[in-house]
Design a protein around this motif. Sequence first.
Motif, PDB file in Angstrom:
ATOM      1  N   ILE A  70       0.906  -1.170   0.000  1.00 37.16           N
ATOM      2  CA  ILE A  70       0.000   0.000   0.000  1.00 37.16           C
ATOM      3  C   ILE A  70       0.934   1.206   0.000  1.00 37.16           C
ATOM      4  CG2 ILE A  70      -1.761   1.288   1.273  1.00 37.16           C
ATOM      5  CD1 ILE A  70      -3.120  -1.234   1.014  1.00 37.16           C
ATOM      6  N   ASP A  71       1.144   1.784  -1.177  1.00 33.81           N
ATOM      7  CA  ASP A  71       2.135   2.871  -1.234  1.00 33.81           C
ATOM      8  C   ASP A  71       1.503   4.228  -1.537  1.00 33.81           C
ATOM      9  OD1 ASP A  71       1.425   2.331  -3.802  1.00 33.81           O
ATOM     10  OD2 ASP A  71       3.402   1.619  -4.452  1.00 33.81           O
ATOM     11  N   ASN A  72       0.160   4.251  -1.630  1.00 37.17           N
ATOM     12  CA  ASN A  72      -0.506   5.527  -1.912  1.00 37.17           C
ATOM     13  C   ASN A  72      -1.831   5.575  -1.135  1.00 37.17           C
ATOM     14  OD1 ASN A  72      -1.151   7.975  -3.265  1.00 37.17           O
ATOM     15  ND2 ASN A  72      -2.431   6.818  -4.702  1.00 37.17           N
ATOM     16  N   PRO A  73      -1.762   5.873   0.179  1.00 36.39           N
ATOM     17  CA  PRO A  73      -2.994   5.786   0.993  1.00 36.39           C
ATOM     18  C   PRO A  73      -3.959   6.948   0.734  1.00 36.39           C
ATOM     19  CG  PRO A  73      -1.152   6.484   2.372  1.00 36.39           C
ATOM     20  CD  PRO A  73      -0.585   6.272   0.992  1.00 36.39           C
ATOM     21  N   VAL A  74      -4.413   7.031  -0.507  1.00 37.02           N
ATOM     22  CA  VAL A  74      -5.256   8.159  -0.914  1.00 37.02           C
ATOM     23  C   VAL A  74      -6.513   7.642  -1.628  1.00 37.02           C
ATOM     24  CG1 VAL A  74      -5.361  10.295  -2.281  1.00 37.02           C
ATOM     25  CG2 VAL A  74      -3.197   9.608  -1.227  1.00 37.02           C
ATOM     26  N   GLY A  75      -7.665   8.041  -1.129  1.00 34.94           N
ATOM     27  CA  GLY A  75      -8.932   7.742  -1.800  1.00 34.94           C
ATOM     28  C   GLY A  75      -9.302   8.942  -2.660  1.00 34.94           C
ATOM     29  N   GLU A  76      -9.095   8.803  -3.953  1.00 31.58           N
ATOM     30  CA  GLU A  76      -9.212   9.952  -4.866  1.00 31.58           C
ATOM     31  C   GLU A  76     -10.671  10.392  -5.040  1.00 31.58           C
ATOM     32  OE1 GLU A  76      -6.684  11.444  -6.097  1.00 31.58           O
ATOM     33  OE2 GLU A  76      -5.012  10.007  -6.129  1.00 31.58           O
ATOM     34  N   TYR A  77     -10.822  11.694  -5.281  1.00 30.58           N
ATOM     35  CA  TYR A  77     -12.149  12.295  -5.496  1.00 30.58           C
ATOM     36  C   TYR A  77     -12.924  11.578  -6.602  1.00 30.58           C
ATOM     37  CZ  TYR A  77     -15.665  15.626  -7.070  1.00 30.58           C
ATOM     38  OH  TYR A  77     -16.848  16.202  -7.465  1.00 30.58           O
ATOM     39  N   ASP A  78     -12.225  11.292  -7.719  1.00 32.54           N
ATOM     40  CA  ASP A  78     -12.900  10.681  -8.878  1.00 32.54           C
ATOM     41  C   ASP A  78     -13.594   9.376  -8.517  1.00 32.54           C
ATOM     42  OD1 ASP A  78     -11.995  12.685 -10.341  1.00 32.54           O
ATOM     43  OD2 ASP A  78     -10.450  11.563 -11.446  1.00 32.54           O
ATOM     44  N   ILE A  79     -13.061   8.677  -7.528  1.00 32.86           N
ATOM     45  CA  ILE A  79     -13.654   7.399  -7.131  1.00 32.86           C
ATOM     46  C   ILE A  79     -14.692   7.618  -6.034  1.00 32.86           C
ATOM     47  CG2 ILE A  79     -13.139   5.170  -6.041  1.00 32.86           C
ATOM     48  CD1 ILE A  79     -10.682   5.051  -7.746  1.00 32.86           C
ATOM     49  N   VAL A  80     -14.334   8.411  -5.035  1.00 32.58           N
ATOM     50  CA  VAL A  80     -15.269   8.620  -3.909  1.00 32.58           C
ATOM     51  C   VAL A  80     -16.571   9.257  -4.397  1.00 32.58           C
ATOM     52  CG1 VAL A  80     -15.578   9.706  -1.645  1.00 32.58           C
ATOM     53  CG2 VAL A  80     -13.328   8.842  -2.305  1.00 32.58           C
ATOM     54  N   CYS A  81     -16.486  10.141  -5.407  1.00 35.98           N
ATOM     55  CA  CYS A  81     -17.723  10.785  -5.866  1.00 35.98           C
ATOM     56  C   CYS A  81     -18.612   9.788  -6.606  1.00 35.98           C
ATOM     57  CB  CYS A  81     -17.439  12.028  -6.710  1.00 35.98           C
ATOM     58  SG  CYS A  81     -16.767  11.687  -8.316  1.00 35.98           S
ATOM     59  N   ARG A  82     -18.036   8.659  -7.034  1.00 38.62           N
ATOM     60  CA  ARG A  82     -18.872   7.630  -7.674  1.00 38.62           C
ATOM     61  C   ARG A  82     -19.468   6.679  -6.641  1.00 38.62           C
ATOM     62  NH1 ARG A  82     -14.374   5.598 -11.418  1.00 38.62           N
ATOM     63  NH2 ARG A  82     -15.712   3.879 -11.961  1.00 38.62           N
ATOM     64  N   MET A  83     -18.829   6.561  -5.500  1.00 35.39           N
ATOM     65  CA  MET A  83     -19.345   5.638  -4.480  1.00 35.39           C
ATOM     66  C   MET A  83     -18.960   6.137  -3.090  1.00 35.39           C
ATOM     67  SD  MET A  83     -18.712   1.613  -3.909  1.00 35.39           S
ATOM     68  CE  MET A  83     -17.110   1.929  -3.225  1.00 35.39           C
ATOM     69  N   ARG A  84     -19.962   6.571  -2.326  1.00 36.24           N
ATOM     70  CA  ARG A  84     -19.713   7.148  -1.000  1.00 36.24           C
ATOM     71  C   ARG A  84     -19.097   6.137  -0.039  1.00 36.24           C
ATOM     72  NH1 ARG A  84     -22.168   8.673   2.323  1.00 36.24           N
ATOM     73  NH2 ARG A  84     -21.754  10.847   2.718  1.00 36.24           N
ATOM     74  N   ALA A  85     -19.434   4.838  -0.250  1.00 34.70           N
ATOM     75  CA  ALA A  85     -18.918   3.820   0.667  1.00 34.70           C
ATOM     76  C   ALA A  85     -17.393   3.754   0.648  1.00 34.70           C
ATOM     77  CB  ALA A  85     -19.524   2.460   0.327  1.00 34.70           C
ATOM     78  N   SER A  86     -16.763   4.462  -0.310  1.00 37.49           N
ATOM     79  CA  SER A  86     -15.294   4.531  -0.354  1.00 37.49           C
ATOM     80  C   SER A  86     -14.726   5.047   0.968  1.00 37.49           C
ATOM     81  CB  SER A  86     -14.824   5.494  -1.450  1.00 37.49           C
ATOM     82  OG  SER A  86     -15.395   5.172  -2.679  1.00 37.49           O
ATOM     83  N   ILE A  87     -15.550   5.784   1.721  1.00 33.68           N
ATOM     84  CA  ILE A  87     -15.094   6.344   3.003  1.00 33.68           C
ATOM     85  C   ILE A  87     -14.601   5.234   3.938  1.00 33.68           C
ATOM     86  CG2 ILE A  87     -17.426   6.306   4.025  1.00 33.68           C
ATOM     87  CD1 ILE A  87     -14.865   9.034   4.676  1.00 33.68           C
ATOM     88  N   CYS A  88     -15.047   4.001   3.723  1.00 37.61           N
ATOM     89  CA  CYS A  88     -14.663   2.977   4.703  1.00 37.61           C
ATOM     90  C   CYS A  88     -13.230   2.466   4.516  1.00 37.61           C
ATOM     91  CB  CYS A  88     -15.694   1.853   4.838  1.00 37.61           C
ATOM     92  SG  CYS A  88     -15.940   0.868   3.423  1.00 37.61           S
ATOM     93  N   VAL A  89     -12.462   3.064   3.589  1.00 37.72           N
ATOM     94  CA  VAL A  89     -11.020   2.745   3.589  1.00 37.72           C
ATOM     95  C   VAL A  89     -10.264   3.654   4.568  1.00 37.72           C
ATOM     96  CG1 VAL A  89     -10.935   1.807   1.237  1.00 37.72           C
ATOM     97  CG2 VAL A  89     -10.430   4.247   1.603  1.00 37.72           C
ATOM     98  N   LEU A  90     -10.925   4.704   5.051  1.00 37.47           N
ATOM     99  CA  LEU A  90     -10.225   5.676   5.905  1.00 37.47           C
ATOM    100  C   LEU A  90      -9.660   5.014   7.174  1.00 37.47           C
ATOM    101  CD1 LEU A  90      -9.517   8.690   6.337  1.00 37.47           C
ATOM    102  CD2 LEU A  90     -11.729   8.968   7.459  1.00 37.47           C
ATOM    103  N   GLY A  91     -10.509   4.290   7.893  1.00 38.73           N
ATOM    104  CA  GLY A  91     -10.076   3.648   9.143  1.00 38.73           C
ATOM    105  C   GLY A  91      -8.953   2.641   8.924  1.00 38.73           C
ATOM    106  N   PRO A  92      -9.142   1.679   8.006  1.00 36.48           N
ATOM    107  CA  PRO A  92      -8.071   0.690   7.813  1.00 36.48           C
ATOM    108  C   PRO A  92      -6.772   1.292   7.277  1.00 36.48           C
ATOM    109  CG  PRO A  92      -9.957   0.221   6.365  1.00 36.48           C
ATOM    110  CD  PRO A  92     -10.387   1.293   7.313  1.00 36.48           C
ATOM    111  N   LEU A  93      -6.861   2.314   6.411  1.00 33.89           N
ATOM    112  CA  LEU A  93      -5.623   2.942   5.901  1.00 33.89           C
ATOM    113  C   LEU A  93      -4.854   3.612   7.029  1.00 33.89           C
ATOM    114  CD1 LEU A  93      -6.514   4.702   2.514  1.00 33.89           C
ATOM    115  CD2 LEU A  93      -4.979   2.745   2.867  1.00 33.89           C
ATOM    116  N   LEU A  94      -5.610   4.308   7.866  1.00 37.76           N
ATOM    117  CA  LEU A  94      -4.980   5.015   8.982  1.00 37.76           C
ATOM    118  C   LEU A  94      -4.307   4.007   9.922  1.00 37.76           C
ATOM    119  CD1 LEU A  94      -4.672   7.824  10.248  1.00 37.76           C
ATOM    120  CD2 LEU A  94      -6.858   7.461  11.394  1.00 37.76           C
TER     121      LEU A  94
END
Length: 422
Positions: free
Chosen positions: A79-103
């Motif tokens: 995992i070398d880029n712990p970033v959830g990009e806007y282009d993906i998150v705006c297509r699916m809100r559930a993308s937010i659930c990578v925040l906890g595990p990435l951190l």
Amino acid sequence: MDTFRIEGPVRLSGNIRVNGSKNASLPIMAATILGAGKSVLKSVPHLSDISVCGELLKGLGCEVGRNSDGDLFIDSTTIDNPVGEYDIVCRMRASICVLGPLLARCGRAEVSMPGGCAIGDRPVDIHLRGLRELGAKIDLKNGYIVAEAPDGLKGKEIFLGGSFGSTVLGTANILMAAVLAKGQTVIESAACEPEITSLAKCLNKMGAKITGIDSPRLVIDGVKELKPVEFEVMADRIEAGTFMIAAAITAGELKLENCRVGDMMAVIDKLRNIGVTVEADGDNCVVARKGAIKAADITTQPYPGFPTDLQAQFMTLLSLAEGNSVIIEKIFPDRFMHVAELSRMAANLRKEGAIVVVAGVKKLIAAPVMASDLRASAALVLAALAAEGTTMVSRVYHIDRGYEKIEKRLNPVGAKISRIKV
Ligand code: EPU
């Protein structure tokens, strides 16, 4: 953009196998971030939301694909880029659930702040509050949530409730952050949805120490590391509920296989109360209707109450009931985009704030209608199955987010749905 052409009315009859759950798959896919290596997830449905989540994980550095058995594999060695990009998150809100595990894994994460969607504002304040309580420093920069915990997270007692009850993905996020935190975390007012239970079981299989599973008080003893996992995703209770309503609205009879009857009692109880027969036998269930549909009142609630994700579909069914029904939406008070479209099909609906009064009509009449969100579009498909004439449902990409080729599932049991490329 595809459109559905649906001929009605039809009577559905036959067997349908329920697929794996989208809403269970998404947080479990995020959980694989926590165990460096190759995880294999079985029964993950082929849906556009799953593909978007796969893209999100690839963007972080994971390898994602399907093996020859159709299982989804996620190799999170790098995992070398712990970033959830806007282009993906705006297509699916559930993308937010990578925040906890990435951190938890990287000590840092940047995830685009999800905006609202067709079903409401959908804030993530409780996700952020929970992570802050675990010791994360969180800022908002250029529309991105920037979370940092360079020395790791620390366990704590956290209350996650709100005026609406509990948050499903908020619980998932904090749970996934807490499994690698130092010491003990207690999540009070945790969501008890079966998808959270499934996530917790998956995390324990990866080496986490979570107790209180299935209850609103989750106790997590942090561990140093998790390992990759092989895990079977649970059946989709919302897909099952939608097919149950399809049997009911068409006065048909469907046998649903792979159905989590025990997780669906609020829905089954309502169906029985309005004159639908539901006979459960282990993981199978036969749903049929012969007589008239009776009116009923429904209030959506967190599990084990009536799920908001079946509110739109049930409204369609009640629009053909004898008498007046009242539907109160307590989870997403603005989740009523289907009301105007169903009214175009001759449903008699009156909306006052988060309440809709449904005056039953004798029949629905086909019309061109527009899908606005996933469950609203399922409601329109159900209406079209029962309506007289040819209904055109545009923007079916909404339905493809959560129902795998619904026309291929329903046509073999009597539906007449064609997908038209426009
Ligand atoms: N809320 C806040 N602050 C937060 C989080 C939530 O105020 O930080 C509020 C929401 O605005 C809402 C309530 O809490 O009023 C419940 O929202 P929740 O967080 O539980 O929703 P979610 O986790 O974002 C999941 C499902 C939804 C489903 C809801 C409720 C996934 C991927 N999504 O969303 O599914 O409707 O739980 O059960 O699991 C769908 O599949 O169509 C869908 C929308």
